[in-house]
Design a protein around this motif. Structure first.
Motif, PDB file in Angstrom:
ATOM      1  N   THR A   6      -1.379   4.347  -4.207  1.00  0.00           N
ATOM      2  CA  THR A   6      -0.575   3.237  -4.719  1.00  0.00           C
ATOM      3  C   THR A   6      -0.584   3.303  -6.241  1.00  0.00           C
ATOM      4  O   THR A   6      -1.649   3.329  -6.865  1.00  0.00           O
ATOM      5  CB  THR A   6      -1.140   1.882  -4.248  1.00  0.00           C
ATOM      6  OG1 THR A   6      -1.231   1.874  -2.824  1.00  0.00           O
ATOM      7  CG2 THR A   6      -0.249   0.740  -4.715  1.00  0.00           C
ATOM      8  N   GLU A  64       0.839  -1.196   0.000  1.00  0.00           N
ATOM      9  CA  GLU A  64       0.000   0.000   0.000  1.00  0.00           C
ATOM     10  C   GLU A  64       0.875   1.247   0.000  1.00  0.00           C
ATOM     11  O   GLU A  64       1.838   1.358   0.750  1.00  0.00           O
ATOM     12  CB  GLU A  64      -0.915   0.005   1.225  1.00  0.00           C
ATOM     13  CG  GLU A  64      -1.858   1.190   1.261  1.00  0.00           C
ATOM     14  CD  GLU A  64      -2.864   1.104   2.393  1.00  0.00           C
ATOM     15  OE1 GLU A  64      -3.714   1.999   2.471  1.00  0.00           O
ATOM     16  OE2 GLU A  64      -2.790   0.160   3.189  1.00  0.00           O
ATOM     17  N   GLY A  65       0.538   2.197  -0.873  1.00  0.00           N
ATOM     18  CA  GLY A  65       1.277   3.445  -0.951  1.00  0.00           C
ATOM     19  C   GLY A  65       2.557   3.385  -1.761  1.00  0.00           C
ATOM     20  O   GLY A  65       3.272   4.378  -1.869  1.00  0.00           O
ATOM     21  N   GLU A  66       2.835   2.232  -2.363  1.00  0.00           N
ATOM     22  CA  GLU A  66       4.063   2.089  -3.140  1.00  0.00           C
ATOM     23  C   GLU A  66       3.898   2.697  -4.534  1.00  0.00           C
ATOM     24  O   GLU A  66       2.796   2.779  -5.071  1.00  0.00           O
ATOM     25  CB  GLU A  66       4.439   0.609  -3.254  1.00  0.00           C
ATOM     26  CG  GLU A  66       5.813   0.378  -3.856  1.00  0.00           C
ATOM     27  CD  GLU A  66       6.265  -1.077  -3.799  1.00  0.00           C
ATOM     28  OE1 GLU A  66       7.396  -1.345  -4.230  1.00  0.00           O
ATOM     29  OE2 GLU A  66       5.495  -1.935  -3.318  1.00  0.00           O
ATOM     30  N   GLU A  97       0.571  11.708  -1.491  1.00  0.00           N
ATOM     31  CA  GLU A  97      -0.685  11.679  -0.742  1.00  0.00           C
ATOM     32  C   GLU A  97      -1.103  10.265  -0.360  1.00  0.00           C
ATOM     33  O   GLU A  97      -2.170  10.065   0.238  1.00  0.00           O
ATOM     34  CB  GLU A  97      -1.789  12.338  -1.577  1.00  0.00           C
ATOM     35  CG  GLU A  97      -1.554  13.829  -1.818  1.00  0.00           C
ATOM     36  CD  GLU A  97      -2.478  14.410  -2.861  1.00  0.00           C
ATOM     37  OE1 GLU A  97      -3.446  13.725  -3.259  1.00  0.00           O
ATOM     38  OE2 GLU A  97      -2.244  15.556  -3.298  1.00  0.00           O
ATOM     39  N   GLY A  98      -0.282   9.273  -0.725  1.00  0.00           N
ATOM     40  CA  GLY A  98      -0.548   7.900  -0.301  1.00  0.00           C
ATOM     41  C   GLY A  98      -1.169   6.998  -1.350  1.00  0.00           C
ATOM     42  O   GLY A  98      -1.522   5.854  -1.046  1.00  0.00           O
ATOM     43  N   ARG A 107      -8.053   2.068  -4.730  1.00  0.00           N
ATOM     44  CA  ARG A 107      -6.918   1.557  -3.964  1.00  0.00           C
ATOM     45  C   ARG A 107      -5.642   1.567  -4.797  1.00  0.00           C
ATOM     46  O   ARG A 107      -4.543   1.614  -4.257  1.00  0.00           O
ATOM     47  CB  ARG A 107      -7.207   0.114  -3.526  1.00  0.00           C
ATOM     48  CG  ARG A 107      -8.346  -0.022  -2.545  1.00  0.00           C
ATOM     49  CD  ARG A 107      -7.888   0.235  -1.127  1.00  0.00           C
ATOM     50  NE  ARG A 107      -7.118  -0.860  -0.597  1.00  0.00           N
ATOM     51  CZ  ARG A 107      -6.006  -0.734   0.134  1.00  0.00           C
ATOM     52  NH1 ARG A 107      -5.538   0.472   0.399  1.00  0.00           N
ATOM     53  NH2 ARG A 107      -5.369  -1.787   0.590  1.00  0.00           N
ATOM     54  N   HIS A 147       1.335  10.183  -5.298  1.00  0.00           N
ATOM     55  CA  HIS A 147       2.065   9.220  -4.481  1.00  0.00           C
ATOM     56  C   HIS A 147       2.355   9.792  -3.102  1.00  0.00           C
ATOM     57  O   HIS A 147       2.232   9.089  -2.084  1.00  0.00           O
ATOM     58  CB  HIS A 147       3.376   8.834  -5.176  1.00  0.00           C
ATOM     59  CG  HIS A 147       4.254   7.945  -4.364  1.00  0.00           C
ATOM     60  ND1 HIS A 147       5.533   8.288  -3.993  1.00  0.00           N
ATOM     61  CD2 HIS A 147       4.027   6.734  -3.812  1.00  0.00           C
ATOM     62  CE1 HIS A 147       6.056   7.316  -3.272  1.00  0.00           C
ATOM     63  NE2 HIS A 147       5.159   6.365  -3.143  1.00  0.00           N
TER      64      HIS A 147
END
Length: 234
Positions: free
Chosen positions: A194, A31-33, A191-192, A162, A189
């Motif tokens: 993925t 997650e977040g990558e 901001e989180g 997501r 990215h």
């Protein structure tokens, strides 16, 4: 993990023969990558993208998206996941030419059953976020290539997916517009969001925090984090 691919193989039937395209792919995306999958034409990267995006199914192996086994989902469930949890950005934008920019961005919310007033508000907010608040009533034919791709990114993000899946997102753009799109990806990215980006260009792949390479349907370093890779090479 948002994406977990285990021993993925894909073959296509040509005449009476099965032609293998992907060979035993293992890939994890946290997650977040921000991941780039890089490879030349014919390497299998588009086939892999279609499997990740649930536009195609593997011949064998398992795919878990957001912890859920995709092989156990019905076609309707897969369609819902594509619409609500995965945002797509394509090289050629895939915008509807007769619809306004606002209507194009709101389209995923229409499919999701969001009422008109709410989906237009959310579409306006997303267009403002990508710097196109003054273009909401324009048609795609009235926009530059870079502006069209910003509309496509706004449409991809309007459902707060997501995963943002981008296939050669700068391929149809000039250098300056491509740099602007990459900057927008960096903002998302940060901001989180993925992001998995497919590209054949090393300089574009270099914007990601992790790069894996696919050659002849085989993925290199698919399951290793940057830290683990550094540990192996130190």
């Amino acid at each position: 993990m948002v994406i977990e691919l285990h021993d993925i193989c894909k073959s296509y039937l040509q005449g009476k023969e099965q032609v293998p395209v992907l060979h035993h792919i293992d890939l994890d995306v946290a997650e977040g990558e921000y991941l780039a999958i890089m490879g030349p034409s014919g390497s299998g990267k588009s086939t892999l993208m279609n499997i990740i995006g649930l536009l195609d199914q593997q011949t064998s192996g398992s795919y878990f998206f957001d912890g859920r086994d995709m092989t156990q989902c019905s076609d309707n469930q897969l369609s819902d996941i594509r619409n609500q949890k995965i945002g797509f950005v394509f090289q050629n934008f895939n915008l509807l030419p007769r619809q306004s920019v606002l209507e194009n961005v709101a389209l995923p919310l229409l499919y999701a059953g969001v009422r008109k007033k709410d989906r237009l508000v959310r579409a306006r907010e997303m267009l403002e976020r990508v710097g196109l608040a003054e273009r909401v009533q324009f048609r795609p034919t009235q926009l530059s290539g870079g502006q069209k791709q910003r509309v496509a990114i706004a449409r991809a993000m309007v459902s707060h997916p997501r995963l943002l899946l981008a296939d050669e997102p700068t391929g149809a753009l000039d250098t300056r517009s491509g740099e602007q799109i990459m900057e927008l990806f960096h903002q998302l990215h940060a901001e989180g969001v993925t992001i998995v980006m497919i590209t054949h260009e090393p300089e574009i792949a270099g914007h990601a925090e992790r790069v894996v390479t696919i050659r002849d349907g085989r993925l290199e370093n698919g399951s290793f984090s940057e830290t683990e890779q550094e540990g192996e090479t130190s």
